[in-house]
Design a protein around this motif. Sequence first.
Motif, mmCIF file in Angstrom:
data_model
loop_
_atom_site.group_PDB
_atom_site.id
_atom_site.type_symbol
_atom_site.label_atom_id
_atom_site.label_comp_id
_atom_site.label_asym_id
_atom_site.label_seq_id
_atom_site.Cartn_x
_atom_site.Cartn_y
_atom_site.Cartn_z
ATOM 1 N N MET A 156 0.722 -1.077 -0.030
ATOM 2 C CA MET A 156 0.163 -0.110 -0.168
ATOM 3 C C MET A 156 1.164 1.306 -0.228
ATOM 4 O O MET A 156 0.417 2.367 -0.129
ATOM 5 C CB MET A 156 -0.650 -0.167 1.488
ATOM 6 N N MET A 157 2.188 1.170 1.010
ATOM 7 C CA MET A 157 2.448 2.682 1.240
ATOM 8 C C MET A 157 3.170 2.865 -0.610
ATOM 9 O O MET A 157 3.653 3.980 -0.793
ATOM 10 C CB MET A 157 3.863 2.271 1.589
ATOM 11 N N ARG A 158 4.156 1.437 -1.187
ATOM 12 C CA ARG A 158 4.714 1.817 -2.676
ATOM 13 C C ARG A 158 3.804 2.748 -3.166
ATOM 14 O O ARG A 158 4.235 3.277 -4.220
ATOM 15 C CB ARG A 158 4.937 0.383 -3.090
ATOM 16 N N GLY A 159 2.431 1.777 -3.312
ATOM 17 C CA GLY A 159 1.637 2.536 -4.286
ATOM 18 C C GLY A 159 0.884 3.536 -4.478
ATOM 19 O O GLY A 159 1.051 4.714 -5.135
ATOM 20 N N PHE A 160 0.636 4.217 -2.646
ATOM 21 C CA PHE A 160 0.340 5.901 -2.793
ATOM 22 C C PHE A 160 2.105 6.271 -3.565
ATOM 23 O O PHE A 160 1.948 7.395 -3.752
ATOM 24 C CB PHE A 160 0.660 5.908 -1.203
ATOM 25 N N ASP A 161 2.921 5.543 -2.661
ATOM 26 C CA ASP A 161 4.638 6.493 -3.417
ATOM 27 C C ASP A 161 3.638 6.780 -4.818
ATOM 28 O O ASP A 161 4.449 8.176 -5.231
ATOM 29 C CB ASP A 161 5.672 5.692 -2.797
ATOM 30 N N ALA A 162 3.427 5.859 -5.768
ATOM 31 C CA ALA A 162 3.998 6.059 -7.028
ATOM 32 C C ALA A 162 2.694 7.101 -7.266
ATOM 33 O O ALA A 162 2.827 8.022 -8.393
ATOM 34 C CB ALA A 162 3.853 4.538 -7.416
ATOM 35 N N LEU A 163 1.633 6.944 -6.584
ATOM 36 C CA LEU A 163 0.359 8.380 -6.954
ATOM 37 C C LEU A 163 1.742 9.436 -7.358
ATOM 38 O O LEU A 163 0.401 10.683 -7.480
ATOM 39 C CB LEU A 163 -0.196 7.937 -6.177
ATOM 40 N N ARG A 164 2.219 10.020 -6.474
ATOM 41 C CA ARG A 164 2.435 11.203 -5.922
ATOM 42 C C ARG A 164 3.880 11.515 -6.703
ATOM 43 O O ARG A 164 4.166 12.905 -6.653
ATOM 44 C CB ARG A 164 3.528 11.023 -3.706
ATOM 45 N N VAL A 165 3.898 10.556 -7.813
ATOM 46 C CA VAL A 165 5.039 10.894 -8.546
ATOM 47 C C VAL A 165 4.183 11.986 -9.538
ATOM 48 O O VAL A 165 4.878 12.721 -10.171
ATOM 49 C CB VAL A 165 5.444 10.025 -9.336
ATOM 50 N N PHE A 166 3.022 11.341 -9.744
ATOM 51 C CA PHE A 166 2.398 12.622 -10.599
ATOM 52 C C PHE A 166 1.546 13.237 -9.910
ATOM 53 O O PHE A 166 0.996 13.157 -9.113
ATOM 54 C CB PHE A 166 1.332 11.457 -11.588
ATOM 55 N N PRO A 167 1.456 15.241 -10.327
ATOM 56 C CA PRO A 167 0.379 15.403 -9.806
ATOM 57 C C PRO A 167 -1.207 14.823 -9.614
ATOM 58 O O PRO A 167 -1.690 14.330 -10.867
ATOM 59 C CB PRO A 167 0.627 16.984 -10.621
ATOM 60 N N SER A 168 -1.769 15.610 -9.018
ATOM 61 C CA SER A 168 -3.461 15.011 -8.249
ATOM 62 C C SER A 168 -4.157 15.351 -9.368
ATOM 63 O O SER A 168 -5.180 14.723 -10.217
ATOM 64 C CB SER A 168 -4.186 15.523 -7.153
ATOM 65 N N ILE A 169 -3.392 16.518 -10.058
ATOM 66 C CA ILE A 169 -4.315 17.185 -10.932
ATOM 67 C C ILE A 169 -4.091 16.831 -12.480
ATOM 68 O O ILE A 169 -5.018 16.536 -13.271
ATOM 69 C CB ILE A 169 -3.878 18.905 -11.236
ATOM 70 N N ILE A 170 -3.345 16.158 -12.684
ATOM 71 C CA ILE A 170 -2.794 15.889 -13.994
ATOM 72 C C ILE A 170 -3.334 14.054 -13.773
ATOM 73 O O ILE A 170 -4.239 13.516 -14.963
ATOM 74 C CB ILE A 170 -1.206 15.157 -14.188
#
Length: 291
Positions: A121-135
Amino acid sequence: MSATLAPAPRWARRLAGITRRSPTLAIGAAILFGFALMALLAPWIAPFDPVQADARNVLAAPGGAHPFGTDGNGMDVLSRVIAGAGWAFGIAIPAVLVGLVVGVPLGLYTGYRGGWPDEIMMRGFDALRVFPSIILALAVVAAAGPSLLNVVLVIGFLDSPVFARVVRAEVIALRGSTFVESAVSAGNPTWRILFVHILPNAIQGAMAQTAVRAAWAVRISATLAFLGVGIQPPTPEWGAMIRQGAEYLVTGQWWVGIFPGVALILMVLGLNMLGDGMQDMLDPRRKAATR
């Protein structure tokens, strides 16, 4: 003989106490209460139908029957700003609920179990943080379609990691507590330990985040509409109205975009102030720091 004043009602005393302890929360709540009244009473207080075009009053300046003027379709801007409050709440509240429903159980389970579920879960969340939320929101909504349901689901799912991280941190701090060990020793199943014993003690941090995340949801939904992939015209959504108004700023019809922009700023300000106040009231660490 002087008459004695009756004591204030209990609710009034509690309200005054909250106002003294957190003026920020009180101001934010007052702003949101005004918007909530505006949204609820919109059918009765809006002077015109917010989606009714009037070709005879296109881009009419503020004044007379149209205090906020009209837009490029002859629609009354004041009526559309009032109706837009309902759309803002209609996106922010369900989006936050989706974030809570998805994020809280994830944070509970992974924080309690640890090991590979927590690591994944934490690695998945870290992967999401690579991209800006608006993008991410822009890409998903553009692919799925610009409907209200899609906007709410995308914003809610993108918000769920925030709630999951907050709850996970609380669970990690609580899982070695005496009451948790007692519940395990008594033979309680995992679901009961999580939702009956741990959740009531771990949810405060997530609840303190709800208003701030609602402000984020309002901003993101308005941004999507402004970029043309969110709620579509002629729906009275503030972001879509600002997009239309931007076209007229250079020609002097400032009122088309300015009034919905001010409404958007005020709602986001109210939600952020309410969120800061809630965090001061509900987060023990911040509460101790402000004393």
